[in-house]
Design a protein around this motif. Structure first.
Motif, short mmCIF file in Angstrom:
data_model
loop_
_atom_site.label_atom_id
_atom_site.label_comp_id
_atom_site.label_asym_id
_atom_site.label_seq_id
_atom_site.Cartn_x
_atom_site.Cartn_y
_atom_site.Cartn_z
N UNK A 62 49.26 40.82 48.98
CA UNK A 62 48.95 42.25 48.92
C UNK A 62 50.02 43.02 48.15
N UNK A 63 51.27 42.62 48.32
CA UNK A 63 52.37 43.34 47.68
C UNK A 63 52.55 42.98 46.21
N UNK A 64 52.23 41.74 45.83
CA UNK A 64 52.60 41.25 44.50
C UNK A 64 51.43 41.06 43.54
N UNK A 65 50.27 40.70 44.05
CA UNK A 65 49.15 40.38 43.16
C UNK A 65 48.41 41.65 42.74
N UNK A 66 47.99 41.68 41.46
CA UNK A 66 47.22 42.83 40.96
C UNK A 66 46.35 42.36 39.80
N UNK A 67 45.77 43.30 39.09
CA UNK A 67 44.82 42.96 38.03
C UNK A 67 45.47 42.19 36.88
N UNK A 68 46.79 42.24 36.78
CA UNK A 68 47.49 41.56 35.68
C UNK A 68 48.11 40.23 36.10
N UNK A 69 47.85 39.78 37.33
CA UNK A 69 48.48 38.56 37.81
C UNK A 69 47.42 37.58 38.30
N UNK A 70 46.99 36.66 37.46
CA UNK A 70 46.02 35.65 37.90
C UNK A 70 46.54 34.82 39.06
N UNK A 71 45.65 34.53 39.98
CA UNK A 71 46.00 33.76 41.19
C UNK A 71 45.18 32.48 41.23
N UNK A 72 45.86 31.37 41.56
CA UNK A 72 45.16 30.10 41.78
C UNK A 72 45.12 29.80 43.26
N UNK A 73 43.93 29.41 43.73
CA UNK A 73 43.72 28.98 45.11
C UNK A 73 43.10 27.59 45.12
N UNK A 74 43.42 26.75 46.10
CA UNK A 74 42.77 25.44 46.20
C UNK A 74 41.27 25.59 46.40
N UNK A 75 40.54 24.60 45.97
CA UNK A 75 39.07 24.67 46.00
C UNK A 75 38.52 24.87 47.40
N UNK A 76 39.18 24.33 48.42
CA UNK A 76 38.63 24.39 49.77
C UNK A 76 38.96 25.65 50.55
N UNK A 77 39.63 26.61 49.92
CA UNK A 77 40.01 27.83 50.65
C UNK A 77 38.76 28.61 51.05
N UNK A 78 38.79 29.19 52.24
CA UNK A 78 37.67 29.96 52.76
C UNK A 78 37.29 31.07 51.78
N UNK A 79 36.01 31.27 51.59
CA UNK A 79 35.53 32.31 50.66
C UNK A 79 36.02 33.69 51.07
N UNK A 80 36.30 33.90 52.36
CA UNK A 80 36.80 35.20 52.81
C UNK A 80 38.14 35.53 52.15
N UNK A 81 38.94 34.52 51.82
CA UNK A 81 40.22 34.75 51.14
C UNK A 81 39.96 35.31 49.74
N UNK A 82 39.01 34.73 49.04
CA UNK A 82 38.70 35.18 47.69
C UNK A 82 38.15 36.62 47.71
N UNK A 83 37.28 36.91 48.67
CA UNK A 83 36.76 38.28 48.79
C UNK A 83 37.88 39.26 49.09
N UNK A 84 38.78 38.86 49.97
CA UNK A 84 39.90 39.72 50.35
C UNK A 84 40.77 40.06 49.14
N UNK A 85 41.11 39.05 48.34
CA UNK A 85 41.97 39.28 47.18
C UNK A 85 41.26 40.09 46.10
N UNK A 86 39.98 39.81 45.87
CA UNK A 86 39.25 40.60 44.88
C UNK A 86 39.19 42.07 45.28
N UNK A 87 38.96 42.31 46.56
CA UNK A 87 38.79 43.68 47.05
C UNK A 87 40.11 44.44 47.05
N UNK A 88 41.17 43.84 47.60
CA UNK A 88 42.43 44.57 47.80
C UNK A 88 43.37 44.49 46.60
#
Length: 202
Positions: A62-88
């Motif tokens: 939440x503090x560091x990631x933004x529109x200019x910082x691509x994030x990699x997540x492992x394939x098996x991560x819960x979809x709720x994590x991806x929604x959370x990061x896209x939204x916030x």
């Protein structure tokens, strides 16, 4: 009613209650952790925590990631994590660790070898990736000795649940300086920083 229930279930968890103050506090803790390698920091920021992430890892994103910082997540991560990061955070989610500014390895997920993460460029070493790596403990595990900038003499670090061969990967990463990745080891509400300048001794 069923449509309303589905919409509620799909709603992302809340971010920081006070976005400015809590982002600043988390950022200061992260800076202190990198300036004092191996020194354990507490992340006190309160926020929603998606399944599979720890409170400290969530706060860091939440503090560091933004529109200019691509994030990699492992394939098996819960979809709720991806929604959370896209939204916030609005951060792009990429398929390869080498494309990411933040490489996120939650507990139980396979972390990529540090050599597969972007080490920066000769003219811009600050464009390297930062790895957020969840571990089982920052108080147990085989001890290693840290030395280098930010450490007066030597500092002992114990971390359980590291990927196999992690410290060998770290030594290779250190040899790339001024290129190379920085790593945060995270457990629960705690983290410690391993900047690329750190020398690790058994």
């Amino acid at each position: 009613m069923q449509i309303l229930s589905s919409a509620v279930e799909a709603a992302p968890l809340p971010g920081f209650q006070d976005a400015v103050a809590q982002s600043q506090a988390t950022f200061r803790a992260a800076l202190h952790a990198l300036a004092h390698p191996g020194d354990i920091q507490e992340i006190a920021a309160e926020c929603g925590v998606p399944p599979g992430l720890s409170p400290a890892m969530t706060a860091m994103l939440l503090a560091l990631a933004d529109v200019d910082t691509p994030v990699w997540l492992p394939a098996g991560v819960d979809e709720a994590v991806r929604r959370f990061l896209r939204f916030h955070c609005g951060c792009p989610l990429v398929d390869e660790p080498a494309q990411a500014r933040f490489v996120v390895a939650p507990a139980g997920a396979a972390a990529p070898d540090l050599a597969y993460c972007h080490p920066g460029e000769p003219a811009y070493p600050d464009l390297s990736a930062t790895v957020l790596l969840e571990v089982e403990s920052l108080a147990a595990g085989a001890a290693v000795t840290l030395a280098g900038p930010g450490i007066a003499t030597r500092r002992t670090l114990r971390a359980a649940g590291l990927p196999a061969g992690f410290w060998a990967q770290w030594r290779a990463n250190h040899q790339l300086f001024p290129l190379g990745v920085d790593v945060f080891l995270i457990q629960g509400n705690r983290l410690c920083g391993l900047p690329r300048t750190v020398i690790v001794e058994d």
